[in-house]
Structure formats: C-alpha cells, structure tokens
Enzyme design. Structure first.
Site, mmCIF file in Angstrom:
data_model
loop_
_atom_site.group_PDB
_atom_site.id
_atom_site.type_symbol
_atom_site.label_atom_id
_atom_site.label_comp_id
_atom_site.label_asym_id
_atom_site.label_seq_id
_atom_site.Cartn_x
_atom_site.Cartn_y
_atom_site.Cartn_z
ATOM 1 N N ASP A 1 -15.903 14.835 26.229
ATOM 2 C CA ASP A 1 -14.953 14.041 25.442
ATOM 3 C C ASP A 1 -15.296 12.554 25.492
ATOM 4 O O ASP A 1 -15.917 12.091 26.444
ATOM 5 C CB ASP A 1 -13.542 14.188 26.035
ATOM 6 C CG ASP A 1 -12.865 15.448 25.564
ATOM 7 O OD1 ASP A 1 -13.421 16.137 24.698
ATOM 8 O OD2 ASP A 1 -11.770 15.739 26.085
ATOM 9 N N LYS B 1 -13.467 12.291 20.121
ATOM 10 C CA LYS B 1 -12.635 11.902 18.994
ATOM 11 C C LYS B 1 -13.316 11.910 17.627
ATOM 12 O O LYS B 1 -13.001 12.707 16.777
ATOM 13 C CB LYS B 1 -12.093 10.495 19.241
ATOM 14 C CG LYS B 1 -10.934 10.489 20.204
ATOM 15 C CD LYS B 1 -10.245 9.166 20.155
ATOM 16 C CE LYS B 1 -8.964 9.226 20.966
ATOM 17 N NZ LYS B 1 -8.296 7.941 20.984
ATOM 18 N N MET C 1 -0.081 9.307 24.123
ATOM 19 C CA MET C 1 -0.413 9.143 22.704
ATOM 20 C C MET C 1 0.626 8.354 21.917
ATOM 21 O O MET C 1 0.908 8.667 20.769
ATOM 22 C CB MET C 1 -0.664 10.512 22.053
ATOM 23 C CG MET C 1 -1.937 11.143 22.573
ATOM 24 S SD MET C 1 -2.249 12.779 21.997
ATOM 25 C CE MET C 1 -1.513 13.792 23.254
HETATM 26 N N1 SAH Z 1 -5.985 15.451 29.245
HETATM 27 C C1 SAH Z 1 -5.657 14.022 29.295
HETATM 28 C C2 SAH Z 1 -4.788 13.585 28.134
HETATM 29 C C3 SAH Z 1 -5.528 13.661 26.810
HETATM 30 S S1 SAH Z 1 -4.535 13.144 25.471
HETATM 31 C C4 SAH Z 1 -4.983 13.731 30.652
HETATM 32 O O1 SAH Z 1 -4.657 14.670 31.380
HETATM 33 O O2 SAH Z 1 -4.799 12.555 30.982
HETATM 34 C C5 SAH Z 1 -5.049 11.470 25.283
HETATM 35 C C6 SAH Z 1 -3.938 10.533 25.720
HETATM 36 O O3 SAH Z 1 -3.898 10.477 27.133
HETATM 37 C C7 SAH Z 1 -4.126 9.078 25.283
HETATM 38 O O4 SAH Z 1 -3.642 8.857 23.979
HETATM 39 C C8 SAH Z 1 -3.284 8.352 26.307
HETATM 40 O O5 SAH Z 1 -1.906 8.438 25.980
HETATM 41 C C9 SAH Z 1 -3.525 9.194 27.555
HETATM 42 N N2 SAH Z 1 -4.616 8.645 28.392
HETATM 43 C C10 SAH Z 1 -5.818 9.195 28.603
HETATM 44 N N3 SAH Z 1 -6.527 8.452 29.477
HETATM 45 C C11 SAH Z 1 -5.737 7.420 29.830
HETATM 46 C C12 SAH Z 1 -5.882 6.313 30.722
HETATM 47 N N4 SAH Z 1 -6.996 6.142 31.427
HETATM 48 N N5 SAH Z 1 -4.852 5.449 30.840
HETATM 49 C C13 SAH Z 1 -3.695 5.628 30.152
HETATM 50 N N6 SAH Z 1 -3.504 6.657 29.294
HETATM 51 C C14 SAH Z 1 -4.507 7.542 29.137
#
Ligand code: SAH
Length: 251
Positions: free
Chosen positions: A34, A55, A163
């Site tokens: 990803d 993405k 998100m």
């Molecule tokens: N599987 C991932 C989430 C994927 S969806 C997890 O468990 O974290 C993608 C969303 O995750 C982004 O839009 C944001 O809201 C959040 N996200 C992912 N990485 C992030 C980070 N380092 N800091 C803050 N939000 C994050």
C-alpha cells in the site's frame, strides 16, 4: 501453489511492524504494498519483487478487483506472496474482499496484525483510549460511507474517526447532530507514528480549525473520553493523591 501472508505494516515508521510481520516479510517472493507503508521496509525483503497497489489507480471497486486478481495470480506463480497493508489489515483494510477472493481460488492465507492508526495516535499524544470510570468503550469508525458521504456517530465513550481529514468542519456538524456536546474534547493527529507526526487539540465546536494544519495528511480524529489530556499529578502529591483534584504548584 503458494500462500499469501497479510501483514500489518503499522501506521508509520518501519520499526512499528511486529517481529512476526518482519520475519514473514523476509520470506516473501512478491510483496504487494500500500501507499501508506514505509519504503524502508524494503530492506527486510530485498530480493522480493515489490509491486505498488496503493491509492492511485487502485482506489475504486475496479481497482480492488484488480488487486484480488494480482494476489491470486502471484500465489499461483511463487511460494510466498506478502500483502503489506498500512496499520492493521483488519481495520478499514478491505481485507474481507481479498480473503474471499483467495479462498475462492483455494489459496492458503495468514493474517499478521499491526498497530492501527488509532492506537498510534493515542501513543503519540499520551492519551489513552480507555479511562478508568469515564472511558469504558472505544469505537473505530470510518467517517466516509461507501457512497462517499460523511457520517459521524456516538456509539462509545471514545470514538476514533478514520478518513475524515478532508472534512473536519463538516465532521464537527455531524458530531453535534449525533449528540456530542460542543465542549467535548477532540484530538486530531496526522501521520501518527512518523517523525513528522502532528497533533492539535480542539473541542467539537472548534474542530474545523484543524483542517489547515493537517491538510493532505492521513489523519485520525479522537472524540470524547480518550481525547482529553490526562490530568498531571502535582509534584507534592503522594501515591494516594487524586490527580484530577489537585491544584498545580506555582513555582
Ligand atoms: N488499516 C489502517 C487504516 C487504513 S484506512 C490502520 O489500521 O491504521 C486509511 C485511513 O487511516 C486514513 O485516511 C487515516 O484516517 C488513517 N491513517 C492511516 N495512517 C495514519 C497515520 N499514520 N496517522 C493518522 N491517521 C492515519
């Protein structure tokens, strides 16, 4: 026929991957990764073929179908395929679709958990998501519905929204509509777990002001009990003291 290992890379720097994740990654022949995963993880599987499926170009449902097909195809061609996902694969990671496609194709799978953005943000800010007495439940919610509409809820003492980064002012309105008081604490963290992580404190009323600071960065919004700054104990207090009720010493 090979197998597929789903690995949670964690939400930030490469060292947030688990030891199990790192050791499975080292066995990979092919890695489908990803966009939000740290490029430094390549050092753990230098001989594998690394294929970006993040993405851009893979976002919609057609993209998901293409990723499913790639997983099945590579599982037929090599021994170990790693599907490296940001955070934890089981949290907003489209894991269900990919597991289903592989099960239909008879491919064996394993899922290795990772640190999710909500807990990385809690660690970064030192704001525990659960609190004795006030924070008994936590909800992880995507602010975006499948149709692309913004949605807020109030199902738990602490609510963490994924998100929502692009629409914080609208999220604030939805939070009020869902029953959150204007003065409820809201903690916003972007790029949690990376060296350039940012944190800002708000209330539901002022949440919209966070938009500029976190623009264009992956962001989580924590609302309710888990967003409050823990009270700092006074220096003069002993072990039995109640931090919430003490008066800070003025030095
Ligand atoms: N599987 C991932 C989430 C994927 S969806 C997890 O468990 O974290 C993608 C969303 O995750 C982004 O839009 C944001 O809201 C959040 N996200 C992912 N990485 C992030 C980070 N380092 N800091 C803050 N939000 C994050």
């Amino acid at each position: 026929m090979g197998r597929v290992v789903f690995i949670g890379a964690g939400p930030g720097s490469a060292d947030l991957i688990t030891m199990r994740g790192a050791s499975r990654l080292a066995l990979a022949d092919v890695v489908l990764f990803d966009a939000l995963t740290d490029p430094a993880l390549r050092a753990l599987a230098p001989r594998a073929r690394w294929i970006p499926v993040g993405k851009r170009g893979f976002r919609d449902s057609t993209g998901q179908t293409a990723i499913n097909a790639l997983l099945v195809r590579h599982a037929h061609e090599v021994g170990v395929v790693v599907r490296l996902k940001g955070g934890d694969p089981s949290v907003f990671g489209r894991l269900e679709e990919e597991l289903e496609a592989l099960a239909l194709a008879g491919v064996e799978c394993e899922v290795v958990p990772g640190v999710t953005a909500a807990t990385a943000a809690a660690a970064a800010t030192q704001r525990p998501l659960t609190r004795r007495g006030t924070g008994r439940s936590v909800s992880l919610t995507t602010a975006m519905t499948r149709e692309g509409r913004l949605h807020a809820s109030r199902c738990a003492d602490t609510e963490v929204f994924y998100m929502a980064g692009k629409q914080l002012a609208a999220l604030a309105r939805q939070l009020r509509a869902a029953g959150w008081d204007d003065d409820t604490p809201a903690s916003v963290v972007s790029r949690a777990g990376w060296p350039d992580q940012l944190h800002s404190d708000h209330t539901v009323r002022s949440l919209g002001r966070a938009a500029m600071l976190h623009a264009g960065r992956p962001t989580v919004v924590t609302v309710g009990a888990g967003a409050a700054a823990p009270a700092k104990p006074c220096a003069a207090d002993n072990a039995q003291a109640q931090p919430q009720t003490c008066t800070p010493l003025s030095l």
